[in-house]
Design a protein around this motif. Sequence first.
Motif, PDB file in Angstrom:
ATOM      1  N   GLY A   1      30.132 -36.183   1.222  1.00  0.00           N
ATOM      2  CA  GLY A   1      29.486 -35.040   1.839  1.00  0.00           C
ATOM      3  C   GLY A   1      29.778 -34.883   3.317  1.00  0.00           C
ATOM      4  O   GLY A   1      30.904 -35.070   3.783  1.00  0.00           O
ATOM      5  N   ALA A   2      28.724 -34.543   4.067  1.00  0.00           N
ATOM      6  CA  ALA A   2      28.871 -34.303   5.501  1.00  0.00           C
ATOM      7  C   ALA A   2      29.339 -35.548   6.239  1.00  0.00           C
ATOM      8  O   ALA A   2      30.124 -35.461   7.195  1.00  0.00           O
ATOM      9  CB  ALA A   2      27.534 -33.813   6.070  1.00  0.00           C
ATOM     10  N   GLU A   3      28.867 -36.706   5.786  1.00  0.00           N
ATOM     11  CA  GLU A   3      29.290 -37.958   6.413  1.00  0.00           C
ATOM     12  C   GLU A   3      30.804 -38.132   6.283  1.00  0.00           C
ATOM     13  O   GLU A   3      31.475 -38.534   7.236  1.00  0.00           O
ATOM     14  CB  GLU A   3      28.569 -39.136   5.755  1.00  0.00           C
ATOM     15  N   ARG A   4      31.332 -37.820   5.116  1.00  0.00           N
ATOM     16  CA  ARG A   4      32.765 -37.939   4.909  1.00  0.00           C
ATOM     17  C   ARG A   4      33.535 -37.006   5.843  1.00  0.00           C
ATOM     18  O   ARG A   4      34.559 -37.377   6.415  1.00  0.00           O
ATOM     19  CB  ARG A   4      33.112 -37.627   3.456  1.00  0.00           C
ATOM     20  N   GLY A   5      33.032 -35.789   6.001  1.00  0.00           N
ATOM     21  CA  GLY A   5      33.701 -34.836   6.873  1.00  0.00           C
ATOM     22  C   GLY A   5      33.806 -35.334   8.302  1.00  0.00           C
ATOM     23  O   GLY A   5      34.841 -35.173   8.949  1.00  0.00           O
ATOM     24  N   VAL A   6      32.742 -35.966   8.793  1.00  0.00           N
ATOM     25  CA  VAL A   6      32.747 -36.499  10.161  1.00  0.00           C
ATOM     26  C   VAL A   6      33.770 -37.609  10.298  1.00  0.00           C
ATOM     27  O   VAL A   6      34.568 -37.638  11.248  1.00  0.00           O
ATOM     28  CB  VAL A   6      31.336 -37.014  10.538  1.00  0.00           C
ATOM     29  N   HIS A   7      33.771 -38.560   9.346  1.00  0.00           N
ATOM     30  CA  HIS A   7      34.710 -39.678   9.419  1.00  0.00           C
ATOM     31  C   HIS A   7      36.161 -39.199   9.331  1.00  0.00           C
ATOM     32  O   HIS A   7      37.031 -39.687  10.062  1.00  0.00           O
ATOM     33  CB  HIS A   7      34.424 -40.674   8.293  1.00  0.00           C
ATOM     34  N   TRP A   8      36.417 -38.269   8.457  1.00  0.00           N
ATOM     35  CA  TRP A   8      37.802 -37.833   8.253  1.00  0.00           C
ATOM     36  C   TRP A   8      38.308 -36.988   9.413  1.00  0.00           C
ATOM     37  O   TRP A   8      39.494 -37.037   9.753  1.00  0.00           O
ATOM     38  CB  TRP A   8      37.925 -37.104   6.917  1.00  0.00           C
TER      39      TRP A   8
END
Length: 280
Positions: free
Chosen positions: A64-71
């Motif tokens: 989700g949103a966490e993945r978007g930030v990391h990527w």
Amino acid sequence: MSTALEVDLPAFGRSGWTTVELWLTKLETYLREHTVADLRALLASSGVRAAAAAAQGGLLLSRGAERGVHWEHFRRRLAVLRELEIGTLIVAVDFNRELKPEDYPLAAASLAEAGELAGSYGVRLAVEFQKGAAFCSSLDTTLALIAQCKSPHVGVCLDLFHYYTGPSKFEDLAYLNRDNLAWVQVCDLSGTPRELAGDADRIFPGEGDFQIGPILDHLGAIGYDGPVSLEVLNPHLWRTPVDRVAELGYQAVCRTLGRWNDAGPAVSADDQPGGTRGGL
């Protein structure tokens, strides 16, 4: 960590190091007030080459949103590494969560995607297993994940601390080869039970209990000729002047790798806290 990058790099060069593994947080702190061109000039004047950077997290299991930030952070870092011509990025496994059966295929798919993206920037990922992780705490599991993702842009980071203090076994080394070994980090440990050992207990290689010789023999047998990075992370060394730490670390790694003579890998310094991540 309190020593600035512009202080670290010249100290490494004066001590004999030729290669450095950059700590990304310190690199990004430097770039707040300097340009990439400034860093290239600093590396050149220090006589060292940046061969790797550490460490990127959040790629394998985030959603989700966490993945978007990391990527997004990952993409920005890859762009910087491309500008600096740094060919290896060390990736930390995600471990602060409860695992579910679907996490393994998710991690393999995410790692394959990350490898393809990194490859487009001319960067290879080195996945570092960590002894305290619920996921990828051992060399064999990490190599199995890398094999499953089937990306030529992904290999393993062999950190001797996590290898010796975690669940990995000597026979796991048989799964290593020149193609899947992307980076090597060395240190030692003395007088501390392995179950209780933390990064702060790392000492210079050759000064503790690790049987490093057989591992070096195996790396030589498979033809590994990449850098070997000194990663100590010991807060007692933080109080020592960086020139002294860099010099002592260089001497320790040269003694440890001496059996390889001119046929062995390069030695690399590590600019993480504790002194050196240097490369021979």
